[in-house]
Design a protein around this motif. Structure first.
Motif, mmCIF file in Angstrom:
data_model
loop_
_atom_site.group_PDB
_atom_site.id
_atom_site.type_symbol
_atom_site.label_atom_id
_atom_site.label_comp_id
_atom_site.label_asym_id
_atom_site.label_seq_id
_atom_site.Cartn_x
_atom_site.Cartn_y
_atom_site.Cartn_z
ATOM 1 N N LEU A 171 46.497 45.096 49.761
ATOM 2 C CA LEU A 171 46.248 43.772 49.166
ATOM 3 C C LEU A 171 46.040 43.863 47.650
ATOM 4 C CD1 LEU A 171 45.811 40.762 49.463
ATOM 5 C CD2 LEU A 171 43.464 41.197 50.186
ATOM 6 N N TYR A 217 43.635 40.815 59.437
ATOM 7 C CA TYR A 217 43.494 39.606 58.594
ATOM 8 C C TYR A 217 43.846 39.942 57.145
ATOM 9 C CZ TYR A 217 40.967 35.418 56.782
ATOM 10 O OH TYR A 217 40.612 34.235 56.180
ATOM 11 N N HIS A 228 47.206 38.661 55.199
ATOM 12 C CA HIS A 228 47.073 37.939 53.924
ATOM 13 C C HIS A 228 47.936 38.614 52.851
ATOM 14 C CE1 HIS A 228 45.141 35.517 50.829
ATOM 15 N NE2 HIS A 228 44.956 36.613 50.133
ATOM 16 N N MET A 283 39.315 23.825 32.702
ATOM 17 C CA MET A 283 40.508 24.570 33.113
ATOM 18 C C MET A 283 41.706 23.635 33.253
ATOM 19 S SD MET A 283 41.554 25.910 36.771
ATOM 20 C CE MET A 283 41.816 24.173 37.008
ATOM 21 N N ALA A 313 22.676 30.528 41.796
ATOM 22 C CA ALA A 313 22.621 29.108 42.153
ATOM 23 C C ALA A 313 23.744 28.762 43.123
ATOM 24 C CB ALA A 313 22.750 28.266 40.889
ATOM 25 N N ARG A 314 23.426 27.951 44.099
ATOM 26 C CA ARG A 314 24.445 27.525 45.056
ATOM 27 C C ARG A 314 25.149 26.284 44.542
ATOM 28 N NH1 ARG A 314 23.109 29.262 50.837
ATOM 29 N NH2 ARG A 314 21.777 31.034 50.408
ATOM 30 N N VAL A 315 26.364 26.105 45.011
ATOM 31 C CA VAL A 315 27.088 24.887 44.648
ATOM 32 C C VAL A 315 27.512 24.189 45.928
ATOM 33 C CG1 VAL A 315 27.924 25.867 42.475
ATOM 34 C CG2 VAL A 315 29.337 26.041 44.515
ATOM 35 N N ARG A 320 42.454 24.745 41.036
ATOM 36 C CA ARG A 320 42.769 25.996 40.329
ATOM 37 C C ARG A 320 44.106 26.553 40.810
ATOM 38 N NH1 ARG A 320 41.690 31.789 39.338
ATOM 39 N NH2 ARG A 320 41.713 32.565 41.446
ATOM 40 N N VAL A 328 26.893 38.637 44.530
ATOM 41 C CA VAL A 328 26.713 37.335 43.859
ATOM 42 C C VAL A 328 26.443 37.558 42.378
ATOM 43 C CG1 VAL A 328 25.290 35.259 43.702
ATOM 44 C CG2 VAL A 328 25.845 36.201 45.947
ATOM 45 N N GLN A 378 29.014 36.472 39.350
ATOM 46 C CA GLN A 378 28.519 35.496 38.374
ATOM 47 C C GLN A 378 28.588 36.076 36.960
ATOM 48 O OE1 GLN A 378 27.248 32.087 38.810
ATOM 49 N NE2 GLN A 378 27.912 32.483 36.741
ATOM 50 N N HIS A 425 40.370 31.170 31.599
ATOM 51 C CA HIS A 425 39.563 30.055 32.131
ATOM 52 C C HIS A 425 39.700 30.007 33.651
ATOM 53 C CE1 HIS A 425 38.259 28.120 28.424
ATOM 54 N NE2 HIS A 425 39.461 28.300 27.931
ATOM 55 N N SER A 426 40.932 30.146 34.105
ATOM 56 C CA SER A 426 41.197 30.088 35.545
ATOM 57 C C SER A 426 40.578 31.292 36.253
ATOM 58 C CB SER A 426 42.714 30.058 35.765
ATOM 59 O OG SER A 426 43.016 30.116 37.120
ATOM 60 N N LEU A 435 36.860 30.830 36.507
ATOM 61 C CA LEU A 435 36.547 29.869 37.566
ATOM 62 C C LEU A 435 36.685 30.539 38.938
ATOM 63 C CD1 LEU A 435 35.856 26.955 38.369
ATOM 64 C CD2 LEU A 435 38.298 26.427 38.293
ATOM 65 N N GLY A 436 37.714 31.377 39.080
ATOM 66 C CA GLY A 436 37.890 32.101 40.346
ATOM 67 C C GLY A 436 36.697 32.981 40.649
ATOM 68 N N PHE A 495 33.614 32.584 39.526
ATOM 69 C CA PHE A 495 32.465 31.718 39.822
ATOM 70 C C PHE A 495 32.559 31.202 41.270
ATOM 71 C CE2 PHE A 495 30.203 27.651 39.871
ATOM 72 C CZ PHE A 495 29.011 27.983 39.244
ATOM 73 N N LEU A 496 33.769 30.822 41.677
ATOM 74 C CA LEU A 496 33.957 30.312 43.043
ATOM 75 C C LEU A 496 33.684 31.404 44.074
ATOM 76 C CD1 LEU A 496 37.130 28.107 42.458
ATOM 77 C CD2 LEU A 496 34.876 27.289 43.175
ATOM 78 N N SER A 535 30.007 31.762 44.413
ATOM 79 C CA SER A 535 29.411 30.699 45.238
ATOM 80 C C SER A 535 29.730 30.929 46.710
ATOM 81 C CB SER A 535 29.882 29.314 44.773
ATOM 82 O OG SER A 535 31.221 29.105 45.103
ATOM 83 N N SER A 556 27.256 33.452 47.774
ATOM 84 C CA SER A 556 25.922 32.826 47.872
ATOM 85 C C SER A 556 25.746 32.116 49.201
ATOM 86 C CB SER A 556 25.738 31.782 46.775
ATOM 87 O OG SER A 556 25.464 32.375 45.566
ATOM 88 N N GLU A 557 26.837 31.510 49.670
ATOM 89 C CA GLU A 557 26.774 30.766 50.931
ATOM 90 C C GLU A 557 26.429 31.664 52.107
ATOM 91 O OE1 GLU A 557 27.144 27.434 51.925
ATOM 92 O OE2 GLU A 557 26.690 27.223 49.806
ATOM 93 N N ASP A 587 36.478 36.763 54.717
ATOM 94 C CA ASP A 587 37.030 35.815 53.725
ATOM 95 C C ASP A 587 36.584 36.204 52.319
ATOM 96 O OD1 ASP A 587 38.427 34.031 55.430
ATOM 97 O OD2 ASP A 587 36.511 33.221 56.089
ATOM 98 N N ILE A 624 38.514 39.249 51.089
ATOM 99 C CA ILE A 624 39.877 38.881 50.670
ATOM 100 C C ILE A 624 39.838 38.143 49.328
ATOM 101 C CG2 ILE A 624 41.756 37.265 51.209
ATOM 102 C CD1 ILE A 624 41.672 38.217 54.059
ATOM 103 N N ASP A 642 41.682 39.542 46.057
ATOM 104 C CA ASP A 642 42.699 38.706 45.379
ATOM 105 C C ASP A 642 42.356 38.539 43.895
ATOM 106 O OD1 ASP A 642 44.412 38.232 47.489
ATOM 107 O OD2 ASP A 642 43.498 36.329 48.076
ATOM 108 N N LEU A 643 41.084 38.296 43.658
ATOM 109 C CA LEU A 643 40.620 38.072 42.284
ATOM 110 C C LEU A 643 40.802 39.339 41.440
ATOM 111 C CD1 LEU A 643 39.193 35.718 40.777
ATOM 112 C CD2 LEU A 643 37.047 36.854 41.282
#
Lengths: 503, 117
Positions: A40, A152, A156, A272, A326-328, A340, B19, B23, B43-44, B47-48, B50-51, B54, B57-58, B100, B103, B107-108
């Motif tokens: 990957l 998986y 991917h 962005m 921090a969570r979002v 994105r 995390v 970050q 920028h992209s 953002l990737g 940061f996402l 998050s 974090s979940e 997930d 992956i 990818d990032l």
């Protein structure tokens, strides 16, 4: 009489042997996962054909392994999901024999190595099938999960290779002088032409298998696994859909949970998008679309650059107030991610650099793109205002160190006059070794208000520069007026009511 | 006497570190992007990152601890992302969402390596 340590009847040796087998199974599975990760990380378009050819064998090896772990392959929700993956692999393999692409050829060594490891692990388990205590239910579950996890990742990776293959072909087409300018292809399921290549139908089928594996690993239902199968739109339709979704979700999230984390996410995503809008309009200028629409490229460049910078400034100021970890809102994260990806699909090349204008033109009809961009740059004006109520949160706090750093930067850049010594001392004290929280001082709040106004004002200016009254039929079809008065820098009542001495 | 067991929380440690690293990478990438200009692809990428942070974090419990970055941590976003990717390998795939996340971070990292090339 001492036992013969080499005797197979020796209980100790027997157990040692089983332990060795269990370790070997674990090592084989971990090695398969390592290979899937390496695949990957390095996968590119040149591997697409070989990976498609080798993928069914890896699934077959995993299915055999699952079978050896004792569970009925099709029992329960997990079984249904895994059975679905196996079905996809069987039908895909059958079609490989007659398909023009990828055609006959070699497979991919990395995928073959993964399949070999899974097969060997399955054989070891099968060879010890009578040893219930070796592969307990817990162990069997772990083996199945590890195999599904590896498959998986590998699946991917095949999808990534197929997507890149399609983009490389589009790149070649864009620079082929013998090819005419792309036209819309009716009945292509919303795909732009650049995604319609030989790998697309394979990618769709592998996508179904990938979703099933993901759902299995998330313990989701087969119905959930089918969700997302309709997401076939690409190019401009995909961007339009992603922009609409993000716009709605950002307003919802900021109204319900205006935390610093959500504000950073919303403002960075908007920044962005403005960068993508600049790239797309620049491409439109280089390919003659702006002159057709009678738009001024210099003005567009200037206004979109200013708007993008304003959003980045606003975002970095909210970042100051965001606590670590921090969570979002997951719904906002999903919408931002969708946007994105939609932007990257249009503006980036296969090396994650900005794509040349010629390539971008082949991905989207830029005459159609301009009013869409205008509409959502205009929407950014409203989004800026939607961030403002968060500034009125009573007792708004942030990490003391970042607040102090922001104040220093604003003083040094002349944005604010020097701050009182007692405020500086208090912030340094609160920051301490633990970087404690501090109430957000008035100077920082004012900076945020000004940055918010600037984001709104510059977005309105950029939207106005894209809006061209009556210049193109596409603009006249827009449902809302793009021209709007630019908001004042600070409206009455914008500044925080809370004003404490020194804060 | 009933046997009491201590819940295994060892998986939270790499997750908290992941995390933190993602970050941190996002912060560095955005800083570089802001300096490079509005149309910078960074920028992209930021953002990737940061996402992905998050997303990680979940997976943590509500009171899950996220450490601050180590003072000796690299300031190179690529190296930070590589460290985060290595840590995702320590996550048990039995943890819902761990695959997930693995992956997403891989990818990032691939995206970041190509950007840096």
């Amino acid at each position: 009489m001492p036992r013969d340590p080499t005797s197979s009847t020796s209980p100790m040796n027997h157990d040692d042997g089983l332990a060795t087998h269990a370790t070997a199974v674990r090592e084989l599975l971990l090695d398969a996962e390592r290979q899937a990760r390496a695949l990957l990380l390095d996968v590119d378009h040149t591997a697409a054909a070989g990976l498609v050819r080798s993928w069914p064998a890896a699934v077959a090896a995993a299915a055999e392994l699952w079978g050896h772990t004792g569970d009925e392959p099709t029992s329960g929700v997990a079984g249904q999901l895994l059975a679905r993956v196996a079905e996809v692999a069987v039908s895909l393999e059958a079609d490989l024999a007659t398909a023009r692409w990828p055609g006959n050829g070699t497979g991919d060594d990395r995928m073959r190595a993964i399949a070999t490891n899974l097969t060997r692990a399955g054989e070891l388990i099968e060879g010890n099938a009578g040893e219930a205590h070796l592969f307990s239910q817990q162990n069997s579950d772990a083996v199945r999960t590890r195999a599904a996890h590896t498959l998986y990742i590998a699946t991917h990776a095949v999808g990534v290779a197929l997507k890149r293959d399609g983009r490389e072909r589009a790149f070649d087409r864009a620079f082929d002088p013998n090819r005419a300018k792309p036209r819309r292809t009716p009945g292509a399921g919303g795909r732009s032409r650049y995604e319609v290549g030989p790998g697309v139908r394979w990618a769709d089928r592998l996508g179904a298998a990938e979703r099933a594996l993901g759902a299995h690993l998330r313990s989701s239902s087969p119905i959930r696994a089918q969700e997302g199968e309709q997401q076939v739109a690409a190019g401009l339709p995909r961007l339009r859909e992603a922009l609409a979704h993000f716009d709605i979700q950002a307003h919802r999230t900021l109204a319900a949970t205006p935390t610093a984390g959500n504000l950073v996410l919303a403002t960075r995503t908007e920044g962005m998008f403005l960068g993508a809008a600049l790239t797309l309009t620049r491409a439109a200028g280089e390919t003659g679309h702006l002159s057709q629409a009678d738009l001024d490229p210099a003005r567009l460049e200037h206004t979109l650059t200013h708007a993008g910078e304003a959003w980045s400034d606003l975002a970095s100021r909210w970042s100051d107030l965001m606590p670590k970890g921090a969570r979002v809102d997951p719904a906002l994260a999903a919408a931002a991610n969708q946007l994105r990806e939609a932007c990257r699909d249009l503006t980036h090349d296969t090396h994650n650099k900005l794509a040349p204008a010629t390539v971008i033109t082949h991905r989207a009809d830029l005459t159609e793109a301009l009013p869409v961009l205008g509409h959502y740059v205009d929407a950014a004006t409203e989004l800026a205002e939607a961030t403002r109520p968060a500034l009125r949160t009573p007792g708004l706090e942030g990490p003391a160190r970042a607040i102090n750093r922001r104040l220093t930067r604003d003083v040094e850049s002349g944005r604010i006059p020097d701050i009182p010594n007692d405020l500086r001392a208090e912030l340094v004290k609160l920051a301490g070794p633990e970087n404690g929280q501090a109430l957000v001082p008035e100077q920082v709040l004012t900076g945020l208000h000004v940055a918010t106004s600037r984001a709104g004002r510059t977005s309105a200016a950029a939207a106005n520069s894209i809006a061209a009254e009556g210049r193109s039929p596409a603009y006249r079809e827009q449902p809302r007026a793009l021209l709007r008065p630019e908001p004042a820098i600070l409206a009455a009542g914008d500044l925080p009511a809370r004003a404490q001495p020194g804060r | 006497m009933s046997k009491t067991t201590t819940p295994d929380l060892s998986w939270q440690q790499p997750l908290g570190d992941i995390v933190c690293l993602l970050q941190l990478a996002a912060d560095h990438l955005w800083e570089a992007a802001d300096a490079a200009g509005v149309d910078s692809p960074l920028h992209s990428l930021g953002l990737g990152s940061f996402l992905a942070a998050s997303q990680a974090s979940e997976l943590l419990p509500a009171n899950g601890e996220v450490p601050g970055p180590s003072p000796s941590e690299s300031t190179d976003p690529l190296k930070i992302l590589e460290a985060a990717e290595q840590l995702t390998r320590q996550l048990d795939p039995d943890l819902a969402g761990a695959s997930d996340l693995g992956i997403a971070v891989t990818d990032l990292l691939r995206e970041a390596r190509r950007s840096a090339a």
